[in-house]
Design a protein around this motif. Structure first.
Motif, short mmCIF file in Angstrom:
data_model
loop_
_atom_site.label_atom_id
_atom_site.label_comp_id
_atom_site.label_asym_id
_atom_site.label_seq_id
_atom_site.Cartn_x
_atom_site.Cartn_y
_atom_site.Cartn_z
N GLY A 121 7.45 0.56 2.71
CA GLY A 121 7.18 0.46 1.41
C GLY A 121 7.53 1.66 0.58
N ALA A 122 7.10 2.82 1.16
CA ALA A 122 7.40 4.05 0.20
C ALA A 122 8.97 4.41 0.27
N ILE A 129 1.20 3.77 -3.07
CA ILE A 129 0.79 5.28 -2.89
C ILE A 129 2.04 6.11 -3.41
N ALA A 130 3.07 5.90 -2.63
CA ALA A 130 4.31 6.76 -3.04
C ALA A 130 4.65 6.75 -4.59
N ARG A 131 4.36 5.44 -5.16
CA ARG A 131 4.81 5.46 -6.52
C ARG A 131 3.67 4.84 -7.35
N SER A 152 0.74 -1.37 0.06
CA SER A 152 0.10 -0.08 -0.10
C SER A 152 0.94 1.30 -0.03
N GLY A 153 1.86 1.41 0.88
CA GLY A 153 2.65 2.41 1.11
C GLY A 153 3.42 2.51 -0.31
N LEU A 154 3.95 1.53 -0.78
CA LEU A 154 4.95 1.65 -2.11
C LEU A 154 4.03 2.05 -3.31
N SER A 156 3.91 0.68 5.77
CA SER A 156 3.65 1.66 4.61
C SER A 156 4.79 2.17 4.33
N ALA A 157 5.24 2.83 5.44
CA ALA A 157 6.52 3.80 5.25
C ALA A 157 7.65 3.10 4.65
N PHE A 192 6.72 10.92 2.49
CA PHE A 192 5.75 10.04 2.86
C PHE A 192 5.57 9.87 4.40
N LYS A 196 2.80 13.01 0.89
CA LYS A 196 1.61 12.13 1.08
C LYS A 196 1.48 11.55 2.42
#
Ligand code: SF4
Lengths: 349, 612
Positions: free
Chosen positions: B299-300, A96-98, A92-94, B296-297, B258, B283
């Motif tokens: 992942g970002a 949303i960021a990308r 999800s984080g990935l 989630s962080a 993020f 974001k």
């Protein structure tokens, strides 16, 4: 907003690159037990990706913990083999960021529905565009054979010597109940069907959830044989196809009809019913999707396999971008100097 | 009548009332006005733990303390000199923070039979002589406010809401504050409702005039501007500074920011602040739980964002496994822990420093990570900026410790110049030739950041032990030993890249007071007072708690005795004793409250004995 990311990543596909399944296989030895259903799923994914016309570097496979979660190591793509249950949250984080990436989640019945159940329901309700492949083998394989949240009641395992007393999840119904916009089920032993479903899932805009019946031949051999083996399959499975009546049986001699809200089996041979009486599948109809998903585990009904629901709904990451764009158009692109100097300020001479 | 004016160096005022009495606003206005008038200051709000406590009860009391002066001010004040109490409950709760001989101004309307009963007073403290050691001023603020607005025919509810401006008006008179700032604020705030502008303005002026013309107050006070560094200032709380620090770090790293976070007291304001800065492309993701906040962080971060997660102690406990993943995958990540009273749910709205050992050691396996602490509200900006720099340069998660005290407290902040903030950008790997995910920079031991979307750099990372250089899964004994040591060494080497420890005061002496985090202002004040008395004592405040500055040992060995005051049972002291084998002395208070300078001073006297 231009960042360092823009300096390295591929913006768009300039000319379509021809990939083959082999391009997606990594140099690592595949280490599942011989005969495990995971092999067929890996092969199917590797076969489908070349058809999607997405640059290879844009794929990311994220998994949690469990037998299935070894999957990313075998893909020659970006990947992360993360921690138990969290793949959906990391993905999800990935995403949303990308939003430019094609993000896939590989999980199992334990990883995705037990320890990771919370993240699973939330990714589905948000409709973040990730593709979730849930390998359901109804057992804990990696920890050597305890019952899982999809094991049938009464399952005798190492941790339930007298049989389990809990009711199993119905993953498709759970995904629908969570607001999933694309919910499907397929079979490890039906590669053609599986590839078709994976392709549809990849093309779907929003979260795609595929429950894959996967045989664990070591700890739960044959759990799905009734639905996958030739002798029994056609009488035990009804394939859902959009716009088509629900027909099944060796000689396509049976069908599903709605009696009120309840699906019932009718014979097409006894002269009392024809195909016209049967339920027509509509994958855009969420009420119908619930009815079909609830056929699962019903002792007198065939197991529905295919796409329960494929609905268009706004994608979370699009909404995020939209808010950013509108904030920029209203307030102008953020300027640090201005931000630091905002609010009540005063000057000391 | 001409009234006497006395000049003071510093004053502490506490505004207290029921949650509905607008005390935070009143305190905030007094603060802004004092800041604009050039005083140095420090403030601390004191909110009730309950969201909507029953009216006029002791648990519904809301307070705001401001300490301002013509000299350097480092704390919100041990005691207040003036207590404004809008009802009986607020007097009851706050009386113990008033200095002997201090001024009490009460709204007598808040001391009716019902108020007294709800506050738990058997008889009125205003008449039973129990306040005789203070200077008590009784004003019927409610009645005077009603009279002031009598001709406007406003609903009583609205009238009641203006009475805090009467109190503010009186305090402005008493401390010679210019009212223009607040009058302007009223204009801006209520610009859609001219009636409210009129009402609030009138009531504030009435408060001022009442103090000026009646003979209730005989003395007014003057607090001259403080000699502050020239420049542009604003008032800032710790959580605001944290948010701005991250925006600045992202800008200077040329990366998108993020934030993955789950609401938790007292950290939620960071999430609120950053959610407002969407036009910076930031974001913010309010996750389903603490674990999703951090994962989630992660992942970002894998995707190339400057990733942040914000929480408090219980949230860090939940994030622990994921922090291990970030350590293993060697991805940059900033984790902010706004500490609160623990253990378990503990004291959510109270402050504590009891998560240091959790930050430094609290994970399964050998999992070292850099830890940076903020020492004042505005220092939160520097702390998260520094944490971002370390995270990006060393490819590691970094823990930032702040606490409820500095997160909610505020102080004037000399706004930094954007051009002077360091460039902390890093280059993503682009060259596909000879790429190995765990090849390390010789100097920093950091691996390269290669992000999805970059052609030819496809690779897999994860939580299983990595083979040196290739990053493939590896279970060999020697490799595990090597990787454990490499990860530890990488963190240790950060000591080469941070400022040396520098004491405030003499570099040698009888006693060094060593602190970290939100106790800075208090320790500084106490040590300075003792130095003025001629005591041989210095102060060292640590910002980097892992690794420590390289010279820390030498600095410590230059003093006969080491005193380590902490709002915990002794956590920094454990690490110092273990690392430097020194017999340090602890001073520990775990009441959910900050230290008072006096407590430190008494301990300094005790440790030094009769020594001058
Ligand atoms: S234990 Fe079962 S699921 Fe796991 S690899 Fe072996 S066969 Fe496959």
């Amino acid at each position: 907003m231009n960042t360092m990311i823009d300096e390295v990543v591929t913006k768009e596909l300039i000319s379509p690159i021809k990939y083959s399944a082999k391009d997606f296989s990594s140099d690592q030895d595949v280490r599942w037990c011989p005969g495990c259903g995971d092999y067929a799923i890996l092969a199917s994914v590797q076969r489908v990706l070349p058809d999607l016309n997405i640059p290879k570097e844009k794929y990311v496979f994220i998994s949690g913990i469990g037998c299935s979660s070894r999957f990313p190591y075998y893909m020659n793509t970006y990947g992360m083999h993360s921690i138990h249950g969290r793949a959906t949250a990391i993905a999800s984080g990935l995403k949303i960021a990308r939003p430019d990436l094609s993000v896939w989640v590989i999980t199992g019945d334990g990883d995705g529905l037990s320890i990771g159940g919370n993240h699973m329901i939330h990714v589905l309700r948000r409709n973040i565009d990730v593709n979730i492949l849930l390998f359901n083998n109804q057992i804990y394989g990696l920890t050597k054979g305890q019952y899982s949240p999809t094991s049938e009641t009464g399952k005798v395992t190492k941790s339930t010597p007298l049989g389990s007393v809990d009711m199993p999840f119905n993953p498709a119904a759970l995904a629908l109940g969570s607001g999933g916009s694309f919910v499907a089920r397929t079979l490890d032993r039906d590669p053609k069907h599986m590839q078709g479903i994976i392709k549809r899932a990849a093309e779907h805009q929003g979260t795609s959830f595929i429950e894959i019946y996967q045989n664990c031949n070591v700890f739960n051999d044959g759990a799905f044989f009734q639905f996958t083996e030739k002798e029994t399959k056609s009488d035990s499975v009804v394939f859902l196809e959009h716009g088509k009546p629900l027909v099944f049986g060796k000689e396509s001699d049976k069908g599903i009809k709605l009696d009120g809200f309840s699906p019932v089996v009718v014979s097409l041979k006894d002269g009392q019913h024809s195909v016209d009486d049967l339920l027509i599948h509509n994958e855009k109809d969420s009420t119908l999707a619930f009815i079909l998903a609830n056929m699962t585990y019903h002792p007198e009904l065939p197991r529905p396999v295919g796409i329960f629901l494929a609905q268009d709904r706004p994608k979370y990451e699009d909404e995020v971008e939209r808010q950013i764009d509108s904030a920029i158009s209203k307030r102008g692109r953020g300027q640090l100097e201005k931000l630091l100097n905002s609010g009540d300020t005063w000057t000391i001479q | 009548m001409d009234k006497e004016t006395r000049v003071l160096d510093e004053v502490t005022i506490r505004f207290a009332g029921d949650s509905g009495d607008g005390m935070q606003l009143t305190g905030g206005q007094f603060t802004n006005t004092s800041a604009v008038m050039g005083n140095d200051l420090s403030t601390l709000p004191d909110y009730p733990a309950e969201i909507r406590a029953p009216k006029d009860t002791t648990y519904g009391v809301s307070g705001f303390q401001i300490h301002f002066g013509a000299t350097e001010i480092n704390t919100p004040g041990d005691h207040c000199d003036v207590l404004v109490a809008m009802n009986a409950a607020s007097l009851k709760v706050n009386l113990r923070s008033l200095a002997d001989g201090g001024i009490i101004i009460v709204n007598t309307d808040g001391f009716g039979a019902k108020n007294l009963k709800l506050a738990g007073y058997a008889q009125s403290p205003l008449s039973d002589g129990s306040l005789s050691k203070y200077q008590l001023f009784q004003v019927d603020i409610t009645k005077l406010t009603n009279l002031t607005l009598a001709d406007m025919n406003l609903p009583q509810k609205i009238v009641d809401k203006t009475k805090n401006f009467f109190a503010l008006g009186m305090m402005y008179w008493m401390f010679n504050r210019v009212p223009e700032n607040t009058l302007q604020w009223i204009q801006d705030k209520f610009k859609k409702d001219p009636e409210l502008i009129e009402a609030n303005t009138r009531v504030m002026k009435a408060g001022w005039n009442y103090a000026e013309t009646t003979d209730v107050f005989a003395v007014k006070y003057e607090v001259k501007p403080a000699p502050l560094t020239p420049g542009r200032y604003r008032n800032i709380s710790g959580n605001q500074a944290t948010a701005l620090g991250m925006v600045a770090a992202a800008e200077k790293a040329k990366l998108p920011l993020f934030l993955g976070s789950y609401p938790i007291t007292p950290a939620s304001d960071i999430l609120h602040e950053l959610s407002n800065f969407k036009n910076f492309g930031i974001k913010t993701f309010q996750a389903e739980d603490e674990i999703a906040g951090i994962t989630s962080a992660i992942g970002a971060s894998f995707g190339g964002a400057l990733a942040l997660t914000t929480t408090s102690g219980p949230g860090v406990a939940l994030k622990t496994e994921a922090i291990g993943l970030a350590i293993m995958t060697e991805l940059p990540l900033v984790i902010v822990n706004v500490q609160r009273g623990g253990p378990s749910t503990g004291l959510p709205t109270k402050t504590e420093q009891a998560d240091l050992l959790q930050a430094v050691y609290g994970r399964n396996g050998e999992a070292p990570l850099p830890v940076v602490a903020a020492s004042t509200p505005s220092d939160c900006f520097n702390a998260v900026f520094e944490a971002s720099r370390i995270a990006l340069k060393y490819m590691t998660p970094v823990m930032v410790l702040t606490d409820g005290y500095i997160a909610n407290g505020s102080e004037p902040w000399l706004i930094p110049e954007v051009d002077k903030l360091p460039d902390i950008s890093v280059k993503f790997r682009k060259d596909p030739n000879n790429y190995l995910p765990y090849l390390r920079n010789e100097k920093t031991l950091s691996r390269e950041w290669a992000i999805p979307g970059t052609p030819g750099l496809e690779h897999r990372i994860g939580g299983l032990e990595k083979q040196d250089k290739t990053g493939n899964i590896n279970y060999e004994p020697e490799n595990h030993d090597l990787m454990i040591r490499l990860r530890a060494e990488k963190v240790e080497r950060i000591a080469n890249d941070i400022p040396l420890a520098k004491v405030e005061g003499n570099e040698k002496g009888d006693l060094l007071v060593v602190g970290w985090g939100g106790t800075y202002g208090t320790l500084k004040t106490a040590v300075e007072r003792k130095r003025k008395e001629g005591k041989s004592v210095s102060h060292l405040h640590l910002k980097h708690l892992n690794p420590f500055p390289k010279n820390l040992g030498e600095v410590l060995y230059n003093f006969d005795k080491i005193l380590v005051p902490e709002i915990n049972m002794g956590q920094l002291i454990k690490i110092l004793r273990e690392k430097y084998l020194i017999p340090a002395i602890g001073l520990n208070k775990i009441q959910g409250l900050p230290f008072r300078s006096m407590e430190i001073e008494l301990k300094i006297d005790e440790v030094l004995g009769g020594k001058k």
